[in-house]
Write a protein that holds these residues in place. Structure first.
Motif, PDB file in Angstrom:
ATOM      1  N   HIS A 114      38.426  54.673  17.365  1.00 18.78           N
ATOM      2  CA  HIS A 114      39.458  53.947  18.114  1.00 18.78           C
ATOM      3  C   HIS A 114      40.572  53.434  17.207  1.00 18.78           C
ATOM      4  O   HIS A 114      40.502  53.506  15.981  1.00 18.78           O
ATOM      5  CB  HIS A 114      38.819  52.762  18.848  1.00 18.78           C
ATOM      6  N   HIS A 118      40.986  47.873  20.108  1.00 17.39           N
ATOM      7  CA  HIS A 118      40.000  48.606  20.890  1.00 17.39           C
ATOM      8  C   HIS A 118      38.690  48.642  20.112  1.00 17.39           C
ATOM      9  O   HIS A 118      38.582  48.119  19.010  1.00 17.39           O
ATOM     10  CB  HIS A 118      40.477  50.026  21.189  1.00 17.39           C
ATOM     11  N   CYS A 122      36.100  52.078  24.515  1.00 16.34           N
ATOM     12  CA  CYS A 122      37.207  52.805  25.152  1.00 16.34           C
ATOM     13  C   CYS A 122      36.882  54.279  25.377  1.00 16.34           C
ATOM     14  O   CYS A 122      37.503  54.935  26.224  1.00 16.34           O
ATOM     15  CB  CYS A 122      38.494  52.638  24.362  1.00 16.34           C
ATOM     16  N   TYR A 123      35.920  54.813  24.630  1.00 19.40           N
ATOM     17  CA  TYR A 123      35.470  56.189  24.859  1.00 19.40           C
ATOM     18  C   TYR A 123      34.262  56.235  25.777  1.00 19.40           C
ATOM     19  O   TYR A 123      33.954  57.284  26.346  1.00 19.40           O
ATOM     20  CB  TYR A 123      35.118  56.856  23.530  1.00 19.40           C
ATOM     21  N   HIS A 187      42.251  58.039  17.495  1.00 18.51           N
ATOM     22  CA  HIS A 187      43.298  57.605  18.422  1.00 18.51           C
ATOM     23  C   HIS A 187      44.175  56.552  17.764  1.00 18.51           C
ATOM     24  O   HIS A 187      43.689  55.617  17.145  1.00 18.51           O
ATOM     25  CB  HIS A 187      42.658  57.038  19.694  1.00 18.51           C
ATOM     26  N   ASP A 338      46.844  55.112  25.964  1.00 22.34           N
ATOM     27  CA  ASP A 338      45.381  55.167  26.084  1.00 22.34           C
ATOM     28  C   ASP A 338      44.997  56.370  26.933  1.00 22.34           C
ATOM     29  O   ASP A 338      44.603  56.256  28.096  1.00 22.34           O
ATOM     30  CB  ASP A 338      44.837  53.865  26.680  1.00 22.34           C
TER      31      ASP A 338
END
Length: 360
Positions: A114, A118, A122-123, A187, A338
């Motif tokens: 991330h 985050h 988030c995944y 990300h 995102d």
């Protein structure tokens, strides 16, 4: 119209140990970001906003167990999820979510990293189950000092670029010792971390850079945003500095999500952001980060992918990253920063899946 920032004062104060705060004294018409009444060249606000952006950023073999529960419409992070203890520092353990493929015999393992504000959660909302159901082992790592990992002491800055990269590389190396072929996915600022980690992973199968900051850093992004839309640049910058995106759903949606994502979902993501990134702890120190840039170029297969509606990492940044790796960027219409969350997450997931299949 555009308006210069007048009566601006910049003050560095110690809000919490190791954290700096940028304080702006704004004209009344800027309160609530209402429409300005007169026009002026954008250069008047450039210096102040650049200063604000500069202050923005804020191992033994693993034994994991995985347990999930749901709360409302979003997946909650369970305290029973796995931890990876660093072999060279038993006082630091990284939160690990995900697990083995649910179907088929996977030849590739996806490890997701991330960015700022985050964590692994988030995944866990969509990506991990999606790829596991498609036959891939899939894990998400909460970086040092983020998520439900463990550290000896919570600091103002969670770690340096090199420390985060070494942590990720340690986890990947553990998977490789188990015979897994790993593709890293990074990300945003996590992209810089995965690029740095990849330099020390000779057997890496590939790298996915999702809405990633370019290898040279984010200075170009900052300057372009200033001249295109200084008012929006200030609003977003202030949102990061004050972490007001954790309290203002409209601002959080503007920064991270597409307009089709219901505000109710955005509000739940806001709570996960708040829990995943402890108050007073930044992922990286952006001033210190400049000393580590540019990060190494990855010599393994690379996918550069991002969204046309990204409010943080623009198309030019994606093109810069792609050109540095001699590939073409994949730019997805309607996709925000995102890309793994919100109503458009399948666009990114399907594109990454197609690329992963070529790595098997």
């Amino acid at each position: 119209g555009l308006v210069p920032i007048t009566r601006v004062t910049m003050a560095l104060t110690t809000a919490v140990p190791g954290a700096s705060l940028c304080r702006f004294e704004m004209p009344r018409m800027w309160k609530g970001m209402t429409q300005p009444r007169h026009t002026a060249k954008p250069l008047g606000s450039a210096a102040a906003v650049i200063m604000a952006f500069r202050m923005l950023a804020r191992r033994t073999p693993a034994r994991w167990t995985f347990c999930r529960r749901t709360s409302g419409n979003l997946r909650a992070v369970s305290s029973a999820d796995g931890l990876f203890t660093l072999p060279d520092n038993a006082k630091v353990a990284l939160e690990i979510l995900g697990g083995a493929a649910k179907a088929g015999a996977s030849k590739v393992t996806l490890v997701c990293v991330h960015g700022s504000y985050h964590a692994a959660w988030c995944y866990d909302q969509f990506f991990l189950d999606f790829f596991r159901e498609k036959g891939f082992n899939a894990y998400a790592v909460s970086l040092r000092g983020q998520g439900k990992g463990k550290v000896e002491e919570q600091k103002g800055v969670a770690g340096t670029l090199e420390e985060h990269a070494a942590d990720v590389a340690s986890f990947v190396a553990d998977l490789e010792r188990q015979g897994q072929r790993v593709v890293l996915l990074g990300h945003s600022f996590g992209g810089l971390i995965t690029l740095q980690a990849a330099a020390n992973l000779q057997n890496l199968a590939g790298l996915v850079l999702l809405c990633s900051v370019p290898p040279s850093g984010n200075v170009g992004i900052i300057l372009r945003s200033l001249f295109r839309a200084p008012l929006q640049a200030f609003r977003i910058t202030w949102g990061f500095i004050s972490r007001s995106f954790e309290r203002d759903a409209d601002l959080c949606q503007e920064i991270f999500f597409d307009k089709e994502t219901p505000l109710r979902e955005v509000e739940e993501y806001m709570q996960l952001m708040k829990k995943g990134c402890p108050e007073g702890t930044r992922l990286l120190d952006l001033r210190q980060l400049q000393k580590s840039l540019p990060v190494p170029i990855c010599t393994k297969p690379v996918l550069v992918i991002g969204g046309a509606e990204d409010a943080i990492v623009d198309v030019e940044a994606l093109q810069e990253t792609a050109e540095s790796h001699n590939v073409k960027p994949l730019i997805l219409d309607g996709v925000p920063h995102d890309a793994m969350l919100g109503s458009k997450w399948t666009s990114a997931a399907e594109a990454i899946l197609a690329w992963l299949k070529d790595r098997e």
